[in-house]
Design an enzyme around this catalytic site. Structure first.
Site, PDB file in Angstrom:
ATOM      1  N   GLY A 234       0.836  -1.202   0.000  1.00 10.56           N
ATOM      2  CA  GLY A 234       0.000   0.000   0.000  1.00 10.56           C
ATOM      3  C   GLY A 234       0.862   1.239   0.000  1.00 10.56           C
ATOM      4  O   GLY A 234       0.688   2.133  -0.798  1.00 10.56           O
ATOM      5  N   GLY A 464       2.167  -6.364   4.311  1.00 12.41           N
ATOM      6  CA  GLY A 464       3.472  -6.837   3.866  1.00 12.41           C
ATOM      7  C   GLY A 464       4.572  -6.426   4.822  1.00 12.41           C
ATOM      8  O   GLY A 464       5.724  -6.816   4.682  1.00 12.41           O
ATOM      9  N   PRO A 586      14.516  -9.213  13.297  1.00 12.97           N
ATOM     10  CA  PRO A 586      15.568  -8.717  12.409  1.00 12.97           C
ATOM     11  C   PRO A 586      15.351  -9.077  10.937  1.00 12.97           C
ATOM     12  O   PRO A 586      15.722  -8.316  10.053  1.00 12.97           O
ATOM     13  CB  PRO A 586      16.843  -9.360  12.954  1.00 12.97           C
ATOM     14  N   THR A 588      12.397  -9.610   9.202  1.00 13.74           N
ATOM     15  CA  THR A 588      11.383  -8.777   8.540  1.00 13.74           C
ATOM     16  C   THR A 588      11.808  -7.311   8.559  1.00 13.74           C
ATOM     17  O   THR A 588      11.502  -6.564   7.634  1.00 13.74           O
ATOM     18  CB  THR A 588      10.014  -8.954   9.218  1.00 13.74           C
ATOM     19  N   GLU A 659       9.008   3.585   7.252  1.00 12.05           N
ATOM     20  CA  GLU A 659       9.211   4.719   6.367  1.00 12.05           C
ATOM     21  C   GLU A 659      10.618   5.297   6.355  1.00 12.05           C
ATOM     22  O   GLU A 659      11.036   5.900   5.378  1.00 12.05           O
ATOM     23  CB  GLU A 659       8.181   5.802   6.735  1.00 12.05           C
TER      24      GLU A 659
END
Lengths: 693, 486
Positions: A234, A464, A586, A588, A659
């Site tokens: 997304g 995700g 760690p 992911t 982000e």
């Protein structure tokens, strides 16, 4: 503040949804079983502004398999049409090219599409404006900007300080419109059963989605159920419901209870699913000859859609990043006849860091100082904007660790001097930051099952990011059990309320509620619970937010090659070091950082949505022409993080990582390209033609 | 006639769908929703599946293709494997145990949102089963190659927006060799499925796989509006994005007469319906200039379906094959009921997506004259390294006598409404000694050829500059040899 001691968190657990995904068995919105479904295909406006004067639906209506043809003349009325992005088929007005003007619902996708092609629309076209210019005549100041921030800020007397500064960098930087382009196209499947609405949606926030939909359809939120166990990315574009969600739910009102399925095509996504607004940023940095910044101004012009305001907080980063006694940030909007911009990964910080961090590179050169040393000299002791201490500010540690790992000492300060096999080569750095925004409105429920598992329920969403895995670990740790004893349930409004998977806030916000629920569970049911024992807990408000500035930091390093003859540009090496509080998993986490950096490489080199202002048309509205990085564009790429637990960031000690990987990435690439070539490109993306002199 | 059917994951399934239904939509309609639609135009690979293709007469090669492009009917009688069909017991739609490719992808974090994952799994599996793949015996692997011999180009047509590709690459490079008893590996040792002469007729559309070239040409003469489908990498896009719905589709992708590779003494004939991958494998490097083209041509997934006939048949000005074939002085062998008609490629294009080909004619083969000019170069400039449309493509083929250019052919793409030969630059240099000065002069001439435009891929000024640069690079690449001669 009590901090959980790491046990299950920090474990290098394999993604719990990985198995279903590699087999292709994880169901996305379009793939849930639906009985006797209908299919929607829209008609989109071919003008950028005006009114519909006539719609001929006769040919479409008589086609085999067509259930309904909806236009503004016959579509069910929405109870609230104030949000013009969402008020689909409610009026004859056209506010941008590509807007929904009709929709066909049919027994098959093929019939819907064929019928849609037979709908004839006539317009009264009005003059439109679709191009962003710094000197746009009707620029206006929005009341506030995204994330509820102040539009403008000022401290001291920036203009006077600039006039007296020994060294001044005064430059304008631009970032283009970009589209999120998650791999899964936005999809909604909607079905009304009486006055209850069931929605399978590719959304980042099931609870927010129904909160938005309920007043439009004049129902209580409890009458709507939104389900999203798996979402194919997304990056912000699925954070807020867009027009297609409303259109599909509206169409489902006329099918006699049959479900309506609609997946946007990749092409339609460029008009209807949000995008990152283009920005024009003027940066002025005034400093002493030794690089100490006395004044920093960041004045932004960006676009919004005339039908709905979105004001990206582009200059927000300049309020807290470096110390400067005199500061100014402003945001002005051009209201254009264009699709509605929205969130895209790190709104504000991402485009803003391009302007600020390239300007810092320019200042470093103007002062003859190493770019890292420049940042050291301007490291603030407290948040310049709020005056609060930083809960945790390890920017310099990230820069130093990154410099060591990357081999920064090999950088040749003189640009344009390294040529290897026809490629000019250079390295660059940029700083990164992202605020920690924990959302309070979260509840988790824990139930002990007859077969000895802990059912952990929260209406969170995994698009995700790894929420399935991270929340399982957080629950296991809080319950002091093994991850295999936890059965997590997310992605459904039947589960307790949860906030959006966005703003890098998900894990910390949901995790706090899960920790609260686990503590409550142990308090109420002890260590040996019986089947059916259930407790709920909320994510507490973070009192530290009042007293501390909560931000993550990072350092981005890039090595870039620019072909001496053709200007072709490659990022041969990139390395990031981040300080983001506790890392839950760690494996992911690494993927999240690398993915952010990769999107940053895309921003630097490729991504640009090209507006043909004559038609209000986004020209490159597909994957053939809108380029995201491909495998071959990503060479050596590494992410590291500082081991830390932020005791002010809530019971989890984590600040979020979705982000920060993209922030500063494009600036690092641009700075490396300058180091390679001596050519300063201030307009993204860094295409080959910009390096030919 | 037997019902149309496809063996999917080892299980035969009846195929009842018209030619407008892609393999992807058909599979998903069967409940096999592993393969996904991400772009509907062969750019992203989310729809990739494995298909069984002939590897010589006796063996089968698992080949990954984009399922969003070809019609499902093109696989009548064929075998397809989707992400659901891997595992220890392919045949079951739900694997009990993960396949090594899936195991590595899950273990190394190669899947995040998971939407691209099934496509990556299939593309990776094709490379896993590539019979020529061997671990690198000694020394460093080649660029884009893993220590296990994994060729990263296998993944050049799969886009991922989440992971940054590194975890996926980690998975690819960790793969070993297929174990004993691996049924998909064993399947390679038997012939590919026999081609069925599919005839699907409905009120609205027909799909015919003609058995012979003669039958095809007869049909085409009667219905010149028929659409020929080989790899469907162009017509599939027309169908998906522009909703083109031809009344008659003629499948030619398995037609023997169009799939020959003849290497004669004075020419090489490349069958128009051979895929780019098959041409690459069949030629085995015998045409070096084509070898420079192959890795630059779209992606492996596309090359596994796309054909030279299709690339030239569409007449696109930015197709990458045309500039190379122009430099090779290729002739197209057009054929119809009236017989063969050779047309020089340089005379073939007449305008934007237009050519001299008559409606009842097809491209049968691409003929390259021998001997090949020994000095060649191909310069494609694009934003992305691979999987991209070129802004400018320039191909050179030259013959030197000492330092004198006795023969020079230059093919250009992306600088006019059609691909074209750079005649003025060729004439200026042919018969002269190639020197820094003559190259610089020719670069100026080359820059004036074509009518480059400004568009979102590149500016006209940049395209012109690239033409100039291409000539200078060609000189620079030739210069060391010329120096020896002098």
């Amino acid at each position: 503040m009590r901090v959980q001691q790491p046990a299950a968190t920090g474990l290098d657990l394999e993604r719990v949804d990985g198995r279903a995904k590699v087999l292709g068995l994880a169901p996305y919105a379009y793939e849930h079983p639906a009985e006797n479904p209908t299919y929607l295909y829209p008609v989109q406006s071919t003008i950028a502004r005006g009114r519909i004067t006539a719609i001929d639906t006769a040919a479409a209506e008589t086609m085999d398999g067509v259930v309904a043809v909806l236009t503004h003349l016959n579509a069910p009325r929405l109870a609230d049409a104030a949000d013009k992005e969402l008020a689909v088929l409610q009026s004859d007005e056209v506010g941008f090219r590509g807007q929904f003007v009709a929709a066909v619902v049919a027994d098959s996708p093929e019939a819907a599409r064929e019928a849609a092609a037979r709908v004839r629309v006539q317009y009264h076209q009005e003059p439109h404006h679709a191009a962003l210019r710094a000197d746009h005549e009707d620029l206006y100041k929005p009341e506030q900007i995204n994330a509820g921030l102040e539009t403008d800020t000022q401290a001291g007397d920036p203009d006077a300080a600039l006039a007296s500064a020994a060294v001044v960098v005064d430059r304008t930087y631009t970032t283009p419109a970009e589209h999120n382009n998650p791999m899964e196209p936005h999809t909604t499947v909607a079905q009304w059963e009486g006055d209850r609405l069931l929605v399978f949606d590719s959304t980042q926030a099931v609870h927010n989605a129904r909160k938005t939909l309920a007043p439009l359809f004049d129902v209580e939120v409890e009458q709507i159920r939104v389900v999203a166990p798996h979402v194919g990315g997304g990056f912000g574009s699925k954070g807020l419901p867009h027009a297609h969600v409303v259109l599909t739910a509206l169409a489902a009102k006329v099918t006699g209870g049959r479900p309506v399925k609609y997946a946007l095509t990749r092409q339609q996504m460029f008009f209807l699913a949000g995008y990152r607004t283009p920005t024009i940023q003027r940066l002025q940095l005034g400093a002493s000859p030794d690089g100490r910044i006395s004044v920093l101004t960041h004045d932004v012009v960006e676009q919004t859609s005339a039908i709905k305001e979105f004001a990206e907080q582009t200059a927000g980063i300049s309020r807290m990043m470096y110390s400067a006694d005199h500061r100014r940030t402003t945001h002005r909007l051009a209201s254009l006849d264009v699709p509605v911009p929205s969130w895209m990964r790190a709104p504000g910080e991402c485009p803003g860091s391009f302007g600020l961090e390239v300007a810092m590179d320019e200042l470093a050169e103007a002062c003859g100082i190493d770019p890292i040393e420049l940042r050291v000299r301007n490291e603030p002791a407290i948040d310049p904007e709020t005056g609060k201490p930083f809960a945790s500010r390890h920017l310099l540690a990230c820069l130093r660790e990154g410099a060591r790992r990357f081999g920064w000492e090999r950088r040749n300060a003189q640009p344009g001097t390294v040529l290897v096999d026809g490629w000019r080569t250079g390295i660059g750095v940029a700083a990164s930051t992202y605020p920690a925004r924990r959302q309070p409105a979260n509840t988790a429920r824990i139930r002990f099952t007859a077969d000895g598992f802990y059912e952990v329920q929260i209406g969170a969403v995994d698009l995700g990011t790894g929420a399935w895995t991270a929340l399982t670990q957080i629950a296991a740790e809080a319950l002091e059990c093994g991850p295999e004893q936890v059965r997590l349930q997310i992605g459904d409004t039947d589960l307790p309320v949860a906030t959006v998977a966005g703003g890098s806030s998900g894990t910390a916000s949901w995790g706090s509620a899960i920790i609260g629920a686990a503590q409550m569970f142990r308090k109420e049911h002890g260590g040996f619970p019986s089947a059916g024992d259930t407790s709920e807990g909320d994510g507490e408000r973070n009192p530290a937010g009042k007293n501390y500035a909560l931000h993550s930091f990072g350092a981005q390093f890039a090595e870039v090659q620019v072909h001496a003859d053709t200007g072709e540009i490659r990022v041969s090496r990139m390395l990031g070091v981040y300080s983001a509080g506790r890392i839950i998993n760690p494996r992911t986490a690494r993927s999240q950082f690398l993915g952010g950096m990769t999107m940053g490489i895309g921003m630097a080199l490729h991504e640009q949505s090209v507006m043909d202002e004559r038609f209000g048309m986004i020209v490159n509205h597909d994957f053939a022409d809108y380029h995201v990085p491909s495998n071959a564009d990503i060479r050596q790429l590494e992410a590291f993080w500082l081991e830390e637990v932020d005791e002010h960031a809530g019971p989890l000690g984590a600040r979020g990582i979705g982000e920060i990987g993209i922030v500063g990435a494009a600036a690092a690439v641009a700075n490396a390209a300058y180091n390679a070539t001596g050519i300063r490109v201030r307009d993204l993306p860094l295409t080959a033609d910009k390096f030919l002199t | 006639m037997e019902p149309h059917q496809v063996k999917v994951n080892g299980v035969p399934r009846v195929l009842a769908a018209g030619p407008q239904v892609s393999l992807l939509d058909w599979l998903r309609g069967q409940g096999l929703t592993g393969a996904k639609e991400g772009c509907a135009e062969g750019e992203c690979g989310a729809c990739a599946v494995l298909v069984a293709r002939a590897d010589g007469p006796d063996r089968t090669r698992w080949t990954a293709v984009n399922s969003c492009l070809p019609p499902a009917l093109a696989f009548d009688g064929g075998e397809v494997v989707t992400s659901e069909g891997f595992g220890r017991a392919p045949g079951a739609c739900t694997a009990e145990e993960l396949h090594p490719v899936q195991r590595e992808m899950a273990d190394r974090g190669g899947s995040q949102c998971g939407y691209c994952t099934p496509g990556f799994v299939c593309a990776m599996a094709a490379e896993y089963y590539r019979p020529e793949r061997r671990p690198v015996a000694a020394g460093e692997p080649a660029p884009d190659q893993g220590p296990n011999g994994f060729d990263l180009h296998a993944l050049s047509g799969n886009l991922c927006r989440c992971t940054g590709y590194r975890p996926i690459r980690d998975a690819a490079y960790a793969l070993g060799a297929p174990a004993d008893g691996d049924q998909l590996a064993a399947r390679r040792e038997a012939p590919a499925p026999t081609v069925r002469l599919t005839r699907f007729v409905s009120e609205r559309a027909e799909f015919i796989r003609p058995g012979t070239l003669q039958e095809l040409l007869d049909r085409l003469e009667q219905e010149p509006d028929a659409v020929l489908v080989a790899g469907a990498t162009d017509v599939g896009v027309e169908r998906n994005l522009r909703h083109s719905r031809p009344r008659l589709v003629l499948a030619i992708d398995r037609m023997e007469e169009l799939r020959r590779l003849d290497v004669g003494t004075d020419y090489v004939d490349i069958g128009a319906a051979l895929t780019l991958t098959e041409v690459e494998q069949g030629l085995g490097g015998r045409v070096p200039l084509l070898n420079k083209l192959f890795p630059q041509f779209a992606s492996r997934l596309i090359r596994n379906s796309a054909t030279l006939g299709g690339n030239l048949g569409t007449g696109s000005p930015i197709g990458d094959a045309a500039p190379v074939l122009l430099a090779l002085d290729a002739t197209l062998v057009l054929t119809s009921r009236r017989g063969d008609r050779p047309v020089a490629l340089a005379d073939y294009f007449t305008g934007y997506r237009r050519s001299v080909r008559e409606p009842d004619e097809i491209i049968r083969a691409v003929r390259l004259p021998l001997p090949l000019a020994p000095s060649t170069a191909f310069h494609k400039v694009a934003k992305r390294r691979f999987d991209d449309i070129s802004s400018v493509a320039v191909a050179f083929a030259a013959r030197f006598d000492g330092a004198v250019l006795t023969e020079l052919k230059i093919g250009l793409g992306g600088v006019a409404a059609t691909p074209l030969r750079a005649r003025a630059a060729e004439d200026a240099l042919t018969g002269t000694e190639l020197t820094a000065e003559s190259a610089a002069e020719a670069a100026g001439i080359l820059a004036g050829e074509g009518t480059p435009m400004d568009d979102h891929r590149a500016s006209a000024r940049y395209r012109t500059a690239m033409l100039e640069q291409a000539m200078l690079r060609f000189y620079a690449e030739s210069a060391p040899e010329l120096e020896v001669i002098r």
